[in-house]
Design an enzyme around this catalytic site. Sequence first.
Site, PDB file in Angstrom:
ATOM      1  N   ASP A  39       0.834  -1.199   0.000  1.00 24.81           N
ATOM      2  CA  ASP A  39       0.000   0.000   0.000  1.00 24.81           C
ATOM      3  C   ASP A  39       0.871   1.251   0.000  1.00 24.81           C
ATOM      4  OD1 ASP A  39      -2.275  -1.590   0.161  1.00 24.81           O
ATOM      5  OD2 ASP A  39      -2.273  -1.570   2.355  1.00 24.81           O
ATOM      6  N   VAL A  40       0.287   2.353  -0.438  1.00 25.13           N
ATOM      7  CA  VAL A  40       1.012   3.628  -0.469  1.00 25.13           C
ATOM      8  C   VAL A  40       1.534   3.996   0.918  1.00 25.13           C
ATOM      9  CG1 VAL A  40       0.776   6.110  -0.846  1.00 25.13           C
ATOM     10  CG2 VAL A  40      -0.248   4.513  -2.468  1.00 25.13           C
TER      11      VAL A  40
END
Length: 345
Positions: A39-40
């Site tokens: 994920d970012v």
Amino acid sequence: MSNYWLNIYKPRGISSAQLVSIVKKILGKTKIGHAGTLDVEAEGILPFAVGEATKLIRLLIDARKTYIFTVKFGMQTNSGDCAGKVIATKDCVPSQEEAYAVCSKFIGSVTQIPPAFSALKVNGVRAYKLAREEKKVELKPRNITIYDLKCLNFDEKNATATYYTECSKGTYIRTLAEDLALSLQSLGFVIELRRTQVGIFKEENAIRIKSPDEITKNALEAKSIKIEAILDDILVLDATDSQAQQIKYGQKCLFNYEKDFRHLAKFAYREEFKGNTERSTTAYTLVREDASTGLTYKLPLEVEFGKMSIDLLWVRYKGTLLAIGSLNKSCFNSLRVFNLTQDFF
């Protein structure tokens, strides 16, 4: 060398796709892939495959992974991490003793429902796209395995706890954090997430890149890892000229278990050793002899006469990776064939 692995550390704040673009810009190659999206808001190990190594990505995705993550108790977000908006609160924070003790409940086979904010598809559409549009997302439960889970730190003042876990593929740490909190009669979401290991790739050896200007192509390739590295713990067979030709061109290839499998117990990426066999009335037990210690290790494999079924192994030709596949009654079935030898025959 144009076929290899790179142990890249993804920084927090950029997507896995953005990091792929950075690496492509440095190397000037299009055949690049990575094993396992982060994920970012997450950071950590993101192994990159270059060239023919991309054919082995599936094996690495299946490897065990380790994470360190911090849970904030008393609140829940729609995404399961700090990127989402708070959707519920609960005035109940576990004690330090409870935060430590809960770990044992989750070790072993666990059923998880993936988060709505995930890359899984629902009727052909990414779940996170539906979630962003505030549409209902229903994902099926999945069986995963938690091999280890322990609390590293508890901060009563900030209502947080930091955990370490080793888990199987398909494990969502955001879901694990929410489930931990629910088990403690609270709510929770992830405020920090770091992947520390994927298979053989560890964070202490990782290359940290934030932009294409930080490292040159030569410097990056100097840190490359050979393609066979992730096959360290998979049995290997050496093919003859004729066997290699059959495999290369997709033909049926047989291995003689009385001859070829006598030396099956080799792990090519480690220091080479000679394998031998112990014969019983029904099977061969493959044996590893460690010359450095003088110890003998029996491998967890028994080869039944006439059956010779092995789910996964790899074949090399003249010391070079040729194919991975399975064996069924001594017949090798290729899953992937590699083009690593310039002059094959």
